[in-house]
Scaffold this active site. Structure first.
Site, mmCIF file in Angstrom:
data_model
loop_
_atom_site.group_PDB
_atom_site.id
_atom_site.type_symbol
_atom_site.label_atom_id
_atom_site.label_comp_id
_atom_site.label_asym_id
_atom_site.label_seq_id
_atom_site.Cartn_x
_atom_site.Cartn_y
_atom_site.Cartn_z
ATOM 1 N N ASN A 14 0.730 -1.380 0.017
ATOM 2 C CA ASN A 14 0.066 -0.222 -0.513
ATOM 3 C C ASN A 14 0.919 1.355 -0.156
ATOM 4 O OD1 ASN A 14 -1.445 2.559 0.681
ATOM 5 N ND2 ASN A 14 -2.440 0.888 2.696
ATOM 6 N N ARG B 232 -2.641 -1.816 -3.378
ATOM 7 C CA ARG B 232 -3.627 -1.328 -3.177
ATOM 8 C C ARG B 232 -3.891 0.050 -4.673
ATOM 9 N NH1 ARG B 232 -5.243 3.130 0.829
ATOM 10 N NH2 ARG B 232 -7.438 3.276 0.311
ATOM 11 N N HIS C 139 -12.489 3.197 -0.631
ATOM 12 C CA HIS C 139 -12.839 2.551 1.032
ATOM 13 C C HIS C 139 -13.187 0.663 -0.143
ATOM 14 C CE1 HIS C 139 -13.230 5.436 3.983
ATOM 15 N NE2 HIS C 139 -11.217 5.232 3.641
ATOM 16 N N ARG D 72 -11.819 16.333 6.439
ATOM 17 C CA ARG D 72 -12.902 16.408 5.456
ATOM 18 C C ARG D 72 -14.290 16.290 5.426
ATOM 19 N NH1 ARG D 72 -11.186 10.713 2.607
ATOM 20 N NH2 ARG D 72 -9.226 11.629 2.224
ATOM 21 N N GLU E 120 -8.284 -4.794 5.398
ATOM 22 C CA GLU E 120 -7.864 -4.884 3.826
ATOM 23 C C GLU E 120 -6.747 -5.500 3.789
ATOM 24 O OE1 GLU E 120 -8.589 -0.261 4.868
ATOM 25 O OE2 GLU E 120 -9.317 0.224 3.035
#
Ligand code: ADP
Length: 406
Positions: free
Chosen positions: A10, A95, A184, A245, A388
């Site tokens: 990742n 990823r 996601h 955010r 993940e």
């Protein structure tokens, strides 16, 4: 077959997270992180979980670029006989944040695929360049090894057109590839499937609302194993209130700030992505700290929490409407897995929608997937730890070995 290991990478702009897994049982053989790549104070932390001595090893000092970072990771893995040259390594799974419309499934990377991932940089300027650097570096180290891209957007490509399109001029949208992609996805895919397993049902038979609440946060509506709506859009900025955010906002705020406050597009970008959400509202984006401040009577932290929860509830309600019948609402990621007060507040008052919590079960700490609603509740409320890396490794291995051993 001897090659059963998958290295999951990742790659961020200044970091690389990695895990080496054995797909015979999904066991982690080693995990680690290289951070502050390109700075004087780079750091590699490597944990050889399967070694005789599984103690953490740490290196500090300058690591110039992703190439040097991956070389250092390969050296660490070699110390325990797990190097990248091992015949037991079946593939490297990367990823990749944005797969656009083209990539709806994991894909073996060749020059053409890499060029297409590069063409998506304009819609994912913060993420895809780092992912591409990671892929190039890994290919240079092991050109003969299958390298697989697993896309964050892939799970959401099943969204119907009416959920994926913004209601703006079609020609303009298409010319600039503007639509809702969602992110996601690897987590939403894994967690929705694990929730079906927890309920003792096949994924095709359950409708699930997944709430991935980490520093970034997104919700998805999953009908019979297929995503039908998700809260993030063209970029990860849309939807829930997040650590830094804003999530949903009237787009007119953007041009108002540009016209009235004299901000540039880049200024507004930084404001909405980095200085908004919980941090913008109360100065903290760690839910533990926010809860501590609330307990101490801090009003700003209270308001930030209430805004966060209000948005979450609106999405739960919306996705109940989208799905029609809901079997489970599931919480995952750092906040979702750990913050019992967030789960309690998000579900409070939703009895008419069939949701209820067992406060004792909800308060229990556990790393296991579990149901936290009472048996009489029409809709199960669950906590399912996301994974993940395991999902990327599974998808990578299934593609290169044509089978799943687990
Ligand atoms: P990401 O992968 O998006 O960086 P994570 O899924 O690791 O984020 O979630 C990180 C967030 O989880 C932290 O910012 C913090 O708010 C929250 N978190 C982690 N542990 C706890 C805890 N024990 N209680 C409440 N919140 C927690």
């Amino acid at each position: 077959m001897t090659a059963t290991r998958v290295l999951v990478l990742n790659s961020g702009s200044s970091s690389v997270k990695y895990q080496l897994l054995d797909m015979r049982d999904g066991a982690r053989l080693a995990v680690g992180l290289v951070e502050r790549i390109g700075e004087e104070t780079s750091r590699l932390v490597h944990t050889p979980l399967a070694a005789a001595d599984p103690a953490k090893r740490e290196r500090t000092g300058p690591i110039a670029d992703h190439g040097a970072a991956l070389t250092a990771v390969a050296e660490e893995l070699s110390l325990d006989g797990l190097g990248l040259d091992s015949p037991e390594l079946a593939a490297i799974g990367h990823r990749v944040v944005h797969g656009g419309l083209r990539f709806s499934v994991p894909t073996v990377i060749d020059d053409e695929v890499l060029a297409e991932i590069e063409r998506l940089v304009p819609v994912a300027p913060l993420h895809n360049p780092a992912n591409i650097t990671g892929i190039r570096t890994a290919r240079a180290l092991r050109p003969d090894l299958p390298q697989v891209a697993v896309f964050d957007t892939a799970f959401h490509t099943t969204m119907p057109e009416y959920a994926a399109r913004y209601a703006i001029d079609v020609e303009t949208a298409d010319a600039h590839r503007i639509r809702r992609y969602g992110f996601h996805g690897t987590s939403h895919a894994y967690v929705s499937r694990e929730t079906a397993r927890l309920l003792g049902k096949a994924p095709e038979d359950v409708n699930v609302i997944v709430l991935h609440l980490g520093n970034g946060a997104s919700a998805s509506a999953v009908a019979g194993g297929r995503c039908v709506d998700t809260s993030m859009g063209l970029t990860p900025l849309e939807g829930l209130v997040m650590g830094t955010r804003s999530g949903d906002i009237d787009p007119a705020v953007t041009f108002h700030l540009m016209r009235v406050a004299g901000m540039s597009a880049d200024d507004v970008d930084v404001l909405l992505n980095k200085r908004s959400g919980l941090v913008g509202l109360c100065g903290d984006n760690d839910m533990r700290e926010i809860r501590r401040r609330i307990d101490a009577g801090d009003e700003r932290a209270r308001l930030a929490f209430d805004i966060y929860i209000h948005r979450l509830k609106k999405y739960i309600g919306a996705y109940c409407a989208v799905l029609g019948r809901v079997d489970a609402v599931v919480f995952t990621a750092g906040v979702g897995e750990n913050a019992a007060p967030v789960r309690e507040a998000a579900v409070a008052g939703l009895e008419e929608l069939g949701l209820a919590l067992d406060s004792g079960l909800n308060a229990e700490r556990s790393d296991e997937a579990r149901i936290v609603s009472p048996p009489y509740a029409r809709v199960a409320v669950a906590v399912v730890p996301t994974d993940e890396e395991l999902e990327i490794a599974r998808q990578t291995f299934a593609l290169v070995a044509g089978e799943s051993l687990e």
